[in-house]
Design a protein around this motif. Structure first.
Motif, short mmCIF file in Angstrom:
data_model
loop_
_atom_site.label_atom_id
_atom_site.label_comp_id
_atom_site.label_asym_id
_atom_site.label_seq_id
_atom_site.Cartn_x
_atom_site.Cartn_y
_atom_site.Cartn_z
N SER A 11 47.30 54.66 71.15
CA SER A 11 47.19 55.97 71.81
C SER A 11 46.18 55.95 72.94
O SER A 11 46.24 56.77 73.86
CB SER A 11 46.80 57.05 70.79
OG SER A 11 45.46 56.86 70.35
N ILE A 12 45.24 55.01 72.90
CA ILE A 12 44.19 54.95 73.92
C ILE A 12 44.77 54.62 75.29
O ILE A 12 44.30 55.13 76.31
CB ILE A 12 43.12 53.93 73.51
CG1 ILE A 12 42.38 54.44 72.27
CG2 ILE A 12 42.14 53.67 74.64
CD1 ILE A 12 41.41 53.43 71.67
N PHE A 13 45.80 53.80 75.33
CA PHE A 13 46.37 53.38 76.61
C PHE A 13 46.96 54.55 77.38
O PHE A 13 47.04 54.52 78.61
CB PHE A 13 47.42 52.29 76.39
CG PHE A 13 46.84 51.00 75.88
CD1 PHE A 13 46.25 50.10 76.74
CD2 PHE A 13 46.86 50.71 74.53
CE1 PHE A 13 45.70 48.90 76.28
CE2 PHE A 13 46.31 49.53 74.04
CZ PHE A 13 45.73 48.62 74.92
N ALA A 14 47.40 55.59 76.67
CA ALA A 14 47.96 56.77 77.33
C ALA A 14 46.88 57.69 77.87
O ALA A 14 47.16 58.57 78.68
CB ALA A 14 48.85 57.54 76.36
N ARG A 15 45.61 57.48 77.47
CA ARG A 15 44.54 58.41 77.82
C ARG A 15 43.41 57.77 78.60
O ARG A 15 42.52 58.48 79.09
CB ARG A 15 43.99 59.06 76.54
CG ARG A 15 44.95 60.04 75.93
CD ARG A 15 44.40 60.63 74.65
NE ARG A 15 44.97 59.99 73.47
CZ ARG A 15 44.67 60.32 72.23
NH1 ARG A 15 43.79 61.27 72.00
NH2 ARG A 15 45.23 59.69 71.22
N ASP A 16 43.39 56.45 78.70
CA ASP A 16 42.31 55.78 79.42
C ASP A 16 42.88 54.71 80.35
O ASP A 16 43.31 53.65 79.88
CB ASP A 16 41.33 55.15 78.44
CG ASP A 16 40.13 54.52 79.14
OD1 ASP A 16 39.99 54.71 80.37
OD2 ASP A 16 39.33 53.85 78.46
N ARG A 77 45.63 59.22 65.69
CA ARG A 77 45.58 58.97 67.14
C ARG A 77 44.40 59.70 67.79
O ARG A 77 44.52 60.30 68.85
CB ARG A 77 46.91 59.35 67.80
CG ARG A 77 48.08 58.54 67.27
CD ARG A 77 49.41 59.02 67.84
NE ARG A 77 49.71 60.38 67.43
CZ ARG A 77 50.27 60.69 66.26
NH1 ARG A 77 50.56 59.76 65.38
NH2 ARG A 77 50.52 61.95 65.96
N PHE A 78 43.26 59.62 67.14
CA PHE A 78 42.04 60.25 67.63
C PHE A 78 41.32 59.28 68.57
O PHE A 78 41.24 58.09 68.31
CB PHE A 78 41.14 60.60 66.45
CG PHE A 78 39.82 61.21 66.81
CD1 PHE A 78 39.76 62.38 67.55
CD2 PHE A 78 38.63 60.63 66.40
CE1 PHE A 78 38.54 62.96 67.88
CE2 PHE A 78 37.41 61.19 66.70
CZ PHE A 78 37.37 62.36 67.45
N PHE A 79 40.79 59.81 69.68
CA PHE A 79 40.14 58.95 70.68
C PHE A 79 38.83 59.57 71.13
O PHE A 79 38.79 60.73 71.56
CB PHE A 79 41.06 58.75 71.88
CG PHE A 79 40.49 57.90 72.98
CD1 PHE A 79 39.70 56.79 72.71
CD2 PHE A 79 40.74 58.20 74.31
CE1 PHE A 79 39.17 56.01 73.72
CE2 PHE A 79 40.22 57.42 75.33
CZ PHE A 79 39.43 56.32 75.04
N ILE A 80 37.75 58.79 71.02
CA ILE A 80 36.46 59.18 71.57
C ILE A 80 36.20 58.27 72.76
O ILE A 80 36.00 57.07 72.61
CB ILE A 80 35.33 59.03 70.54
CG1 ILE A 80 35.61 59.86 69.30
CG2 ILE A 80 33.99 59.43 71.16
CD1 ILE A 80 34.59 59.68 68.19
N ASP A 81 36.23 58.84 73.97
CA ASP A 81 36.04 58.04 75.18
C ASP A 81 34.56 57.97 75.53
O ASP A 81 33.87 58.98 75.54
CB ASP A 81 36.84 58.66 76.33
CG ASP A 81 37.08 57.68 77.46
OD1 ASP A 81 36.60 56.53 77.36
OD2 ASP A 81 37.76 58.04 78.43
N ASP A 97 46.05 63.58 67.73
CA ASP A 97 46.12 63.40 69.18
C ASP A 97 45.00 64.12 69.93
O ASP A 97 45.19 64.56 71.07
CB ASP A 97 47.48 63.86 69.71
CG ASP A 97 48.63 63.13 69.05
OD1 ASP A 97 48.69 61.90 69.18
OD2 ASP A 97 49.44 63.79 68.37
N CYS A 98 43.83 64.22 69.33
CA CYS A 98 42.70 64.87 69.98
C CYS A 98 41.85 63.84 70.73
O CYS A 98 41.80 62.67 70.37
CB CYS A 98 41.83 65.60 68.96
SG CYS A 98 42.63 67.04 68.22
N THR A 99 41.16 64.31 71.78
CA THR A 99 40.30 63.45 72.60
C THR A 99 38.95 64.12 72.80
O THR A 99 38.88 65.29 73.19
CB THR A 99 40.93 63.18 73.98
OG1 THR A 99 42.22 62.59 73.80
CG2 THR A 99 40.07 62.24 74.80
N LEU A 100 37.88 63.39 72.53
CA LEU A 100 36.52 63.85 72.76
C LEU A 100 35.83 62.88 73.72
O LEU A 100 36.02 61.67 73.62
CB LEU A 100 35.71 63.90 71.47
CG LEU A 100 35.76 65.17 70.61
CD1 LEU A 100 37.18 65.49 70.18
CD2 LEU A 100 34.86 65.01 69.38
#
Length: 241
Positions: A11-16, A77-81, A97-100
């Motif tokens: 899931s990280i590839f779709a958000r970073d 699919r949780f992502f902490i950037d 699918d949350c992003t922080l």
């Protein structure tokens, strides 16, 4: 857990856009490491092994700079950037699918036992430095702008910004509004990095711009009226002309 880890990584590839390959993400992303520590510590917490759970969580915090209480519930699919400075409290609940981003706090505001921390729906994005405080509900696909302080429920699909957080509006949606028309909210259902897109403005800023425009209009009218007034010392014949 392995399937869940695979989902989290993919899931990280779709958000970073900085993520280049799976090995890089697995070995150099502190948000991934913090989530791994939490997945294990949460299982220990649910089995009543409170001290081992807290100790493992503490080690994860020391290594990553991200503090997640083992009692917190986190979806898929949780992502902490970036991650540094993120704090997630004991009774926080996070959907899928949350992003922080870095500096986010999901904190409590009471000493009472029970539910003290926020609940995030699915697809929520919280920008850097934002604080979401108390047992409030953030609806699905909501966006919280960077450095916002949220102390009340956020509707589904809404974008909130500011201190205290207010529902934002789209500049394009308000481009043709007259000065006396209310500003309407414009939900942002798609993913926006840091929880705020370029065409979203703080409603307080919109109102201040409207007040400034009204002041300029009044100044122009006053200048026009002053130009029509007779100068001191003018004779009646000059005034007549």
């Amino acid at each position: 857990m392995l399937n869940q880890l695979k989902e989290d990584l993919n899931s990280i590839f779709a958000r970073d856009p900085a993520a280049r390959n799976l090995l890089e993400v697995l070995t150099t992303y502190p948000g991934v490491h913090a989530l791994l520590f939490h997945r294990v510590s949460h299982l220990l917490w649910l089995r009543g092994l409170k001290w081992p759970a807290r100790m493992l969580s503490h080690i994860g915090r020391f290594l990553t700079g991200i503090e997640i209480h083992p009692g917190a519930t986190i979806g898929r699919r949780f992502f902490i950037d970036h991650g540094m400075g993120v704090v997630i409290g004991e009774t926080a609940e996070i959907g899928d699918d949350c992003t922080l981003y870095h500096g986010v706090t999901l904190g409590g505001t009471t000493w009472n036992k029970g539910k003290r921390h926020p609940t995030l729906g699915n697809g929520v994005v919280i920008g850097a430095g934002a604080k979401v405080l108390g047992p409030i509900l953030v609806g699905d696909n909501a966006r919280i702008g960077s450095n916002a302080v949220v102390v009340k429920d956020v509707p589904e699909g809404a974008t909130v910004v500011g201190i205290p957080a207010r529902e934002a509006s789209s500049k394009s949606a308000n481009a043709d509004l007259s000065l006396n028309e209310p500003v309407s909210p414009a939900p942002r259902p798609c993913f926006d990095a840091y929880g705020q897109s370029a065409d979203v403005k703080d409603p307080l800023v919109v109102k201040l711009e409207q007040v400034a425009a009204q002041a300029r209009a009044l100044e122009e009218r006053l200048a026009a009226l002053e130009a029509r007034q007779p100068a001191a010392g003018d004779s009646p014949s000059q005034l007549h002309k």
